[in-house]
Design a protein around this motif. Structure first.
Motif, PDB file in Angstrom:
ATOM      1  N   ALA A 186      41.197  32.147  38.083  1.00  0.00           N
ATOM      2  CA  ALA A 186      40.288  31.096  38.183  1.00  0.00           C
ATOM      3  C   ALA A 186      38.775  31.514  38.129  1.00  0.00           C
ATOM      4  N   ASN A 187      38.646  32.653  38.774  1.00  0.00           N
ATOM      5  CA  ASN A 187      37.238  32.853  39.047  1.00  0.00           C
ATOM      6  C   ASN A 187      36.991  34.460  39.136  1.00  0.00           C
ATOM      7  N   ALA A 188      36.152  35.066  38.516  1.00  0.00           N
ATOM      8  CA  ALA A 188      35.859  36.603  38.582  1.00  0.00           C
ATOM      9  C   ALA A 188      34.366  36.771  38.294  1.00  0.00           C
ATOM     10  N   ASN A 189      33.819  37.489  39.301  1.00  0.00           N
ATOM     11  CA  ASN A 189      32.693  37.787  39.390  1.00  0.00           C
ATOM     12  C   ASN A 189      32.074  38.992  38.100  1.00  0.00           C
ATOM     13  N   THR A 190      31.009  39.290  37.993  1.00  0.00           N
ATOM     14  CA  THR A 190      30.551  40.281  37.083  1.00  0.00           C
ATOM     15  C   THR A 190      31.107  41.679  37.476  1.00  0.00           C
ATOM     16  N   GLN A 191      30.848  41.824  38.705  1.00  0.00           N
ATOM     17  CA  GLN A 191      31.371  42.974  39.270  1.00  0.00           C
ATOM     18  C   GLN A 191      32.944  43.501  38.896  1.00  0.00           C
ATOM     19  N   VAL A 192      33.530  42.554  39.234  1.00  0.00           N
ATOM     20  CA  VAL A 192      35.185  42.872  39.123  1.00  0.00           C
ATOM     21  C   VAL A 192      35.431  43.039  37.773  1.00  0.00           C
ATOM     22  N   LEU A 193      34.710  42.175  36.612  1.00  0.00           N
ATOM     23  CA  LEU A 193      35.050  42.203  35.340  1.00  0.00           C
ATOM     24  C   LEU A 193      34.561  43.501  34.530  1.00  0.00           C
ATOM     25  N   GLU A 194      33.431  44.057  35.286  1.00  0.00           N
ATOM     26  CA  GLU A 194      33.194  45.384  35.030  1.00  0.00           C
ATOM     27  C   GLU A 194      34.083  46.575  35.379  1.00  0.00           C
ATOM     28  N   TYR A 195      34.618  46.118  36.742  1.00  0.00           N
ATOM     29  CA  TYR A 195      35.900  47.123  37.089  1.00  0.00           C
ATOM     30  C   TYR A 195      37.172  47.186  36.108  1.00  0.00           C
ATOM     31  N   TRP A 196      37.368  45.803  35.806  1.00  0.00           N
ATOM     32  CA  TRP A 196      38.541  45.669  34.768  1.00  0.00           C
ATOM     33  C   TRP A 196      38.206  46.211  33.506  1.00  0.00           C
ATOM     34  N   GLY A 197      37.071  46.150  32.848  1.00  0.00           N
ATOM     35  CA  GLY A 197      36.528  46.533  31.590  1.00  0.00           C
ATOM     36  C   GLY A 197      36.938  45.395  30.738  1.00  0.00           C
ATOM     37  N   LYS A 198      36.688  44.156  31.085  1.00  0.00           N
ATOM     38  CA  LYS A 198      36.919  43.086  30.501  1.00  0.00           C
ATOM     39  C   LYS A 198      35.661  41.862  30.458  1.00  0.00           C
ATOM     40  N   GLY A 199      35.779  40.976  29.437  1.00  0.00           N
ATOM     41  CA  GLY A 199      34.676  39.988  29.322  1.00  0.00           C
ATOM     42  C   GLY A 199      34.898  38.727  30.188  1.00  0.00           C
TER      43      GLY A 199
END
Length: 614
Positions: free
Chosen positions: A36-49
């Protein structure tokens, strides 16, 4: 407070705070854990946009399907239990490659009207910290492995309570303790240290960070059930973690008790020392740091046939054999530079008998409080008779070996003829016995050849028929011959290295010895590696095996005459210990160098170089 939040904090502000948080934050809704929501930091961890927002987490991150995270999410969603993870491993895909990360995380239930509707994720990437800790642990294990085989007494004390985390056999022997003390505090393991300064010095290092070095410090230890006094030169060095904090102390010590006691005895019992020196059959002497004679016993006067007052101005260089003088100077200077024990055999001229005589000369440096040499205490032992007997032995071996070659040649011929005759008559069983006899004769002939080579080397009568030849070609020919007589795989890495000027047959003998040794000392493997390469102005040949290896302190001894590595495993291998001695002499007389690199239990690499010629 609730009213304040509703009226003063906008949704945009909360979203901004969420997105800018320095940790990874995400909200996963429903049983399928839709992002539902994901901040920039966790998206960077995941390697996703941010395109993954709105997708089920397993669809966005399919690589975690077989990892433990889906089970954690399910448990939190179904039970409401909060799950915390510390340094948990995760494999995440970036640019099509699975990369290992480590995270601290918290999975907590998201509720609406007391019903669980999702899972909140808080994650911190601790990969760098974990890898640093792993590297530190690897370095510690590697260090401990090296110190286990070290000749120095080594121990590690962890924490200000000084818990003994590690102690090698040398240190345990120094303490007079068994391995049961590992895990105990130093004070409990060695109670006799109470009242001595060492515990306090170690604890001070945790506070100051300053290492401590001691030279010949006195320590009282209970060894063999008796309180005894020892002297050690040692160091205490702080060990720091990745954050620079001191967590342990490294103790390295050398037992110098014998040296200190001998020096104290010499200082406190000069008369006793001199009486003993006069009673010894050897020549006993001392010199100052500049090599001027200070003391000598009566045996020196008798040998030199000079008056006592003439010793001070006596020129010893004139009675040393010219062939030995350069070696003496080199070895003595090195001992003086390193402040270590000196030992060398060389010849003195005996004026009474008008000939040179062999002496074994030894000297121990005596150091002052600053570690500088202030005196040498030495002995010179007449070993001329022993040298004469050794020469007679070599002469006997040479004659015996030479005389044995003729009957052995005939015996080999008879064995071969007998084998052919038996095979013609169909007696294959006895023919095999004749063949085995022929093989043993070949081995005996090889041993006799080694003995002849050694006697020639010792007599200075080994001659090299030096010619220019293609080194790589010789290696390939020799390897091909060796491969025909072994089931081992001889892997060759070769390059054009040019010509050398040496005895082709003798160099082939060295190559054959290296290969046969590699095979002999590799009972549990079936492969060796031969390399030929150009190293600056030399050609280099090496044979690498994966066999029993040898300790580091034995590497230089393997090239000595009749030397064989001792040990439970090594003693099962036959041989006279002559092959490598002969090889070293051939290489050195061909202006080359020979050496070995080895790790006990992992194999050895024997190498030699020869000067290349254009």
């Amino acid at each position: 407070m609730k009213k304040f939040l509703e009226t003063n904090i906008s949704l945009e502000l909360l979203t901004s705070l969420f997105s800018q948080a320095p940790v990874g934050l995400a909200i996963l809704m429903g049983e399928t854990h839709i992002i539902a929501n994901a901040n920039t930091q966790v998206l960077e961890y995941w390697g996703k946009g941010d395109h993954v927002i709105g997708m089920p987490v397993l669809e966005a991150l399919p690589e975690i399907a077989d990892q433990e995270f889906p089970a954690f999410l399910k448990e939190v969603f179904e039970t409401g239990k909060t799950i915390k993870g510390n340094k948990v491993k995760a494999l995440l895909e970036k640019d099509g490659v699975l990369i290992t990360y480590y995270f601290d995380f918290i999975y907590a239930a998201v509720r609406a009207d007391q019903e669980i509707v999702g899972v909140s994720v808080v994650a911190i990437n601790v990969t760098d910290q974990v890898l640093s800790e792993q590297k530190l642990q690897e370095n510690e294990l590697r260090f401990k492995g090296l110190t286990e085989i070290s000749d120095y007494s080594t121990a590690i004390y962890r924490g200000e309570d000084l818990v003994i985390e590690f102690a090698n056999d040398q240190m345990l022997k120094s303490w007079g303790k068994s391995r049961s003390v590992i895990g105990q505090t130093l004070e409990k393991a060695i109670p006799e240290l109470q009242g001595q300064p060492f515990i306090q010095i170690l604890q001070d290092i945790f506070r100051t960070g300053e290492p401590y070095f001691a030279k010949e410090d006195k320590v009282d230890l209970i060894v063999d059930g008796e309180l005894q006094t020892f002297y050690y030169s040692f160091s205490y060095r702080p060990i720091r973690d990745v954050n620079g904090e001191i967590y342990a102390i490294l103790n390295v010590a050398v037992n110098v008790t014998e040296l200190v006691n001998e020096r104290l005895k010499a200082q406190n019992s000069v008369k006793e020392y001199r009486a003993l020196a006069e009673a010894m059959p050897q020549i006993v002497w001392t010199t100052d740091k500049d090599n001027h004679i200070q003391y000598f016993n009566e045996n020196m006067l008798k040998f030199l046939n000079v008056a006592k007052n003439d010793i001070t101005n006596f020129d010893f260089s004139k009675i040393i054999h010219p062939d030995d003088f350069a070696t003496l100077k080199r070895v003595w200077n090195k001992s003086a530079l390193d402040k270590v024990f000196f030992e060398l055999e060389f010849r003195f001229y005996d004026a009474v008998n008008d000939r040179y005589m062999w002496f074994l000369n030894r000297a121990t440096p005596v150091l002052d409080d600053d570690g500088n040499i202030k005196q040498w205490i030495g002995t010179s032992t007449n070993i001329d008779e022993f040298k004469t007997l050794a020469a007679q032995k070599d002469t006997f071996l040479g004659i015996a070996s030479h005389e044995l070659k003729t009957p052995l040649t005939s015996l080999k011929l008879y064995a071969q003829v007998l084998e052919r005759m038996l095979r013609k008559t169909g007696d294959e069983k006895n023919a095999e016995f004749a063949k085995k006899m022929d093989v043993q004769i070949i081995k005996l002939t090889s041993l006799i050849g080694d003995l002849l080579d050694v006697t020639k080397i010792n007599a200075g009568k080994i001659y090299l028929n030096e010619v220019s030849f293609d080194f790589e070609k010789l290696v390939l020919e020799t390897v091909e011959e060796q491969q025909m007589s072994t089931v081992f795989e001889i892997e060759i890495h070769s390059q054009k290295v040019g010509m050398v000027f040496a005895d082709r047959d003798r160099v082939s003998q060295v190559i054959t010895n290296f290969i046969s040794n590699a095979i002999k000392y590799s009972p549990n493997t079936d492969k060796i590696i031969v390399r030929v390469e150009r190293v600056e102005e030399n050609v280099q040949f090496s044979v690498q095996d994966f066999g029993i290896g040898m300790p580091a302190d034995k590497k230089d001894k393997v090239f000595e005459q009749y030397y064989r590595v001792s040990g439970d495993e090594q003693t099962t291998f036959p041989g006279l210990g002559l092959g490598l001695f002969i090889s070293s002499q051939i290489v050195e007389r061909s202006h080359g160098k020979i050496w070995v690199n080895s790790i006990l239990g992992k194999g050895s690499t024997f190498c030699f170089t020869l000067p290349a010629v254009e």
